[in-house]
Motif scaffolding. Structure first.
Motif, short mmCIF file in Angstrom:
data_model
loop_
_atom_site.label_atom_id
_atom_site.label_comp_id
_atom_site.label_asym_id
_atom_site.label_seq_id
_atom_site.Cartn_x
_atom_site.Cartn_y
_atom_site.Cartn_z
N TYR A 215 93.84 9.88 35.52
CA TYR A 215 92.65 9.25 34.97
C TYR A 215 92.22 9.98 33.70
O TYR A 215 92.44 11.19 33.56
CB TYR A 215 91.49 9.30 35.97
N PHE B 48 79.49 8.16 41.38
CA PHE B 48 80.37 7.09 40.91
C PHE B 48 80.73 6.17 42.05
O PHE B 48 81.04 6.62 43.16
CB PHE B 48 81.65 7.66 40.30
N GLY C 134 83.02 22.06 38.52
CA GLY C 134 83.86 22.91 39.36
C GLY C 134 84.51 22.20 40.53
O GLY C 134 85.29 22.81 41.26
N HIS C 135 84.18 20.94 40.70
CA HIS C 135 84.77 20.14 41.78
C HIS C 135 85.36 18.87 41.22
O HIS C 135 84.86 18.32 40.24
CB HIS C 135 83.71 19.75 42.82
N GLY C 136 86.42 18.41 41.85
CA GLY C 136 86.86 17.06 41.54
C GLY C 136 85.92 16.07 42.18
O GLY C 136 85.01 16.43 42.93
N LEU C 137 86.13 14.81 41.91
CA LEU C 137 85.37 13.77 42.60
C LEU C 137 85.52 13.94 44.10
O LEU C 137 86.63 14.13 44.60
CB LEU C 137 85.87 12.39 42.19
N PHE D 137 92.31 14.01 34.63
CA PHE D 137 92.55 14.58 35.94
C PHE D 137 93.46 13.69 36.77
O PHE D 137 93.57 12.49 36.55
CB PHE D 137 91.23 14.89 36.67
N ILE E 189 97.76 9.23 40.68
CA ILE E 189 97.18 8.55 39.53
C ILE E 189 96.69 9.58 38.52
O ILE E 189 96.18 10.64 38.91
CB ILE E 189 95.98 7.67 39.95
N PRO F 202 95.44 1.56 42.39
CA PRO F 202 94.44 2.47 41.81
C PRO F 202 93.02 2.04 42.15
O PRO F 202 92.75 0.88 42.43
CB PRO F 202 94.69 2.35 40.31
N GLN F 203 92.12 3.00 42.10
CA GLN F 203 90.71 2.72 42.19
C GLN F 203 90.16 2.61 40.77
O GLN F 203 90.58 3.33 39.88
CB GLN F 203 90.00 3.83 42.96
N HIS F 204 89.18 1.71 40.61
CA HIS F 204 88.54 1.51 39.32
C HIS F 204 87.07 1.88 39.45
O HIS F 204 86.44 1.53 40.45
CB HIS F 204 88.72 0.07 38.86
N PHE F 205 86.56 2.55 38.45
CA PHE F 205 85.26 3.18 38.55
C PHE F 205 84.20 2.53 37.68
O PHE F 205 84.49 2.01 36.59
CB PHE F 205 85.36 4.65 38.15
N GLY F 206 82.95 2.61 38.16
CA GLY F 206 81.81 2.30 37.32
C GLY F 206 81.49 3.48 36.41
O GLY F 206 82.18 4.50 36.44
N PHE G 8 91.60 4.48 34.57
CA PHE G 8 92.99 4.54 34.99
C PHE G 8 93.93 4.60 33.78
O PHE G 8 93.77 3.84 32.83
CB PHE G 8 93.30 3.30 35.84
N PRO H 37 85.71 7.45 35.22
CA PRO H 37 87.15 7.65 35.04
C PRO H 37 87.85 6.33 34.76
O PRO H 37 87.53 5.30 35.35
CB PRO H 37 87.58 8.23 36.39
N GLN I 291 88.65 10.59 31.46
CA GLN I 291 87.20 10.43 31.53
C GLN I 291 86.56 10.92 30.24
O GLN I 291 86.66 12.10 29.89
CB GLN I 291 86.62 11.19 32.73
N PHE J 134 90.88 14.37 44.19
CA PHE J 134 90.89 14.45 42.74
C PHE J 134 90.91 15.90 42.28
O PHE J 134 90.19 16.75 42.83
CB PHE J 134 89.65 13.76 42.18
N GLY J 135 91.68 16.18 41.25
CA GLY J 135 91.63 17.46 40.59
C GLY J 135 90.39 17.59 39.74
O GLY J 135 89.68 16.60 39.49
N THR J 136 90.12 18.79 39.27
CA THR J 136 88.91 19.03 38.47
C THR J 136 89.12 18.72 37.00
O THR J 136 88.16 18.57 36.27
CB THR J 136 88.44 20.48 38.63
#
Lengths: 112, 114
Positions: free
Chosen positions: B36, A90, A40-43, B89, B34, A100-104, B46, B44, B38, B104-106
């Motif tokens: 993403y 994350f 229900g939430h974004g990051l 998202f 951006i 951009p950000q890059h994620f684990g 890119f 996420p 997932q 960030f959107g959901t």
């Protein structure tokens, strides 16, 4: 992203215990971020670092602290875990501005 | 593409069709966006980005459209494939003194039907 490693990948712990999550990068990025992801939430941003020993709060920083003693590592600590901190965490790295950000691949943390 | 409550918006498309995923962003001062992707159990990934001085950008099989008047982003995926099934998202960036502040959107859950 092969350049960002989070550990542990999964953890179950009890309310009131301290927990530390680690993020390790091989990208030599200046900026590192900790987010939590909940249904229900974004990051949502917890804390971020803009250099060694330089950190700042995000929108959901209460109950969390961070440290960055070297470029590669960014630690997230829950001093006394609560059930509301059950989430997927994350780490991300990136540059400033329009980059951009890059994620684990995340750490799934359950607090009972 | 924004969710209500705990349930993500969903989109189901046939393999080979085009997909369009939408996102409303919140701040007119945001200058960078951006998309993403997932997948389950992963972080996420890119896909494509766009700056606020552009209204369209194309990548391989993907196009992002930006409408600043109504604060709307869309992601178009051409010839959708089963491997495209994931949650998508958007993120908007607001400049901040010591770094980026991304919101960030959901997300929207895309299912590709073979």
């Amino acid at each position: 992203d092969a350049g960002i490693t989070q550990s542990p990948r999964h953890k179950v712990t009890e309310t009131g215990t301290p927990v530390t999550l680690r993020c390790h990068q091989t990208e030599n990025h200046r900026y590192m971020y900790w987010y939590r992801q909940d249904p229900g939430h974004g990051l949502r941003l917890i804390h971020y670092s803009y250099g060694v020993k330089d950190t700042d709060k995000g929108e959901v920083s209460d109950g969390y602290s961070v440290s960055r003693s070297k470029t590669e590592d960014f630690l997230l600590t829950l001093e006394s875990a609560t059930s509301s901190q059950t989430s997927v965490y994350f780490c991300a790295t990136g540059g400033r501005g329009n980059q951009p950000q890059h994620f684990g691949d995340g750490t799934r943390l359950s607090i009972l | 593409g924004e969710s209500v409550g705990l349930h993500l918006p969903t989109l189901s498309v046939q393999e080979g069709d085009n997909s369009i995923i939408n996102c409303a962003y919140s701040n007119s001062a945001s200058d960078y966006f951006i998309w993403y992707k997932q997948e389950s159990g992963k972080g996420p990934q890119f896909i494509i980005d766009i700056r606020s001085n552009m209204d369209k950008r194309q990548g391989q099989r993907v196009t992002v459209l930006l409408n600043k008047t109504v604060k709307h982003l869309s992601l178009q995926i051409a010839a959708t494939q089963p491997g495209d099934s994931a949650v998508y998202f958007c993120a908007e960036n607001m400049p901040r003194g010591t770094g980026n502040q991304f919101y960030f959107g959901t997300g929207t859950s895309l299912t590709v039907i073979p």
